[in-house]
Design a protein around this motif. Structure first.
Motif: not given
Ligand code: MD6
Ligand code: FE
Length: 204
Positions: A120-122, A132-134, A143-145, A159-161, A200-202
């Motif tokens: 877990l991080h910011q 935003p972050v994409v 498994l995204f938490r 779950w991210l597929g 992706l980030r600015v």
């Molecule tokens: C990952 N994603 O999906 C890690 N950060 O492997 C991130 O750390 C993340 O999914 C910012 C915004 C969306 C994210």
């Protein structure tokens, strides 16, 4: 391209499942192969000297690096080369979902093998949290938490597929989030398995 509306995990945190079709995913993998050929994956070490379980590289003006001096954005890969350009197809996804005019300056490429995870991080190393972050997921399910802006609060998991796109914006821009685990072998996109995540980030 987009087959559904996004799911809102919490205000500002949205996931589009199935945003990128299989052909688009394959084309993105080819784009990422070219990025990795120019700027090889490396295994970052935390400031405390612990190797991370993911391997990384970046595209864009800035890349994200971590070593014994800490983590930060740099204009050069640890081996000294400038980072390659962010692929056009990736920029197109940013334009479709980010809701902002500025272009991203960093495309972080994270590669997860079967045992990799991300604590877990910011995401808070950027200058403007109105940007935003994409994130784009390719390959095995992960498994995204996600929790709130304080450590230790309630979290939700999804779950991210492969082909899913997630955005953290607004009040979720500084939400704690991470990847608990991947589901090895759940996707046929990458011939040797694993997962690629692009964020992706600015930056400035
Ligand atoms: C990952 N994603 O999906 C890690 N950060 O492997 C991130 O750390 C993340 O999914 C910012 C915004 C969306 C994210
Ligand atoms: Fe993140």
């Amino acid at each position: 391209m987009m087959d559904r509306d996004p799911i809102e995990l919490r205000p500002g945190a949205r996931v589009w499942h199935g945003f990128i079709d299989r052909k688009g995913q394959e084309a993105l993998v080819d784009d990422i192969r070219r990025v990795v050929a120019a700027a090889p994956l490396f295994r970052p070490v935390t400031a405390r000297g612990r190797p991370m379980s993911v391997r990384m590289t970046s595209a864009g003006v800035y890349g994200w690096v971590s070593d014994r001096s800490g983590y930060r954005y740099e204009t050069r890969h640890p081996e000294g080369m400038a980072w390659p350009a962010i692929p056009d197809r990736v920029l197109g996804i940013w334009r479709a979902v980010s809701g902002v005019e500025r272009a991203p300056q960093c495309c972080l490429v994270n590669f997860y093998d079967a045992g990799a995870k991300m604590g877990l991080h910011q995401d808070r190393d950027e200058a403007d949290f109105a940007m935003p972050v994409v994130s784009i997921s390719l390959g095995d399910d992960a498994l995204f938490r996600i929790g709130g802006t304080e450590r230790g609060g309630a979290t939700k998991s999804v779950w991210l597929g492969s082909g899913d796109v997630a955005v953290l914006s607004g009040e979720a821009r500084l939400a704690y989030h991470g990847i608990d685990r991947i589901r090895p072998g759940s996707s046929t996109l990458l011939p040797r398995g694993g997962r690629i995540n692009l964020t992706l980030r600015v930056v400035d």
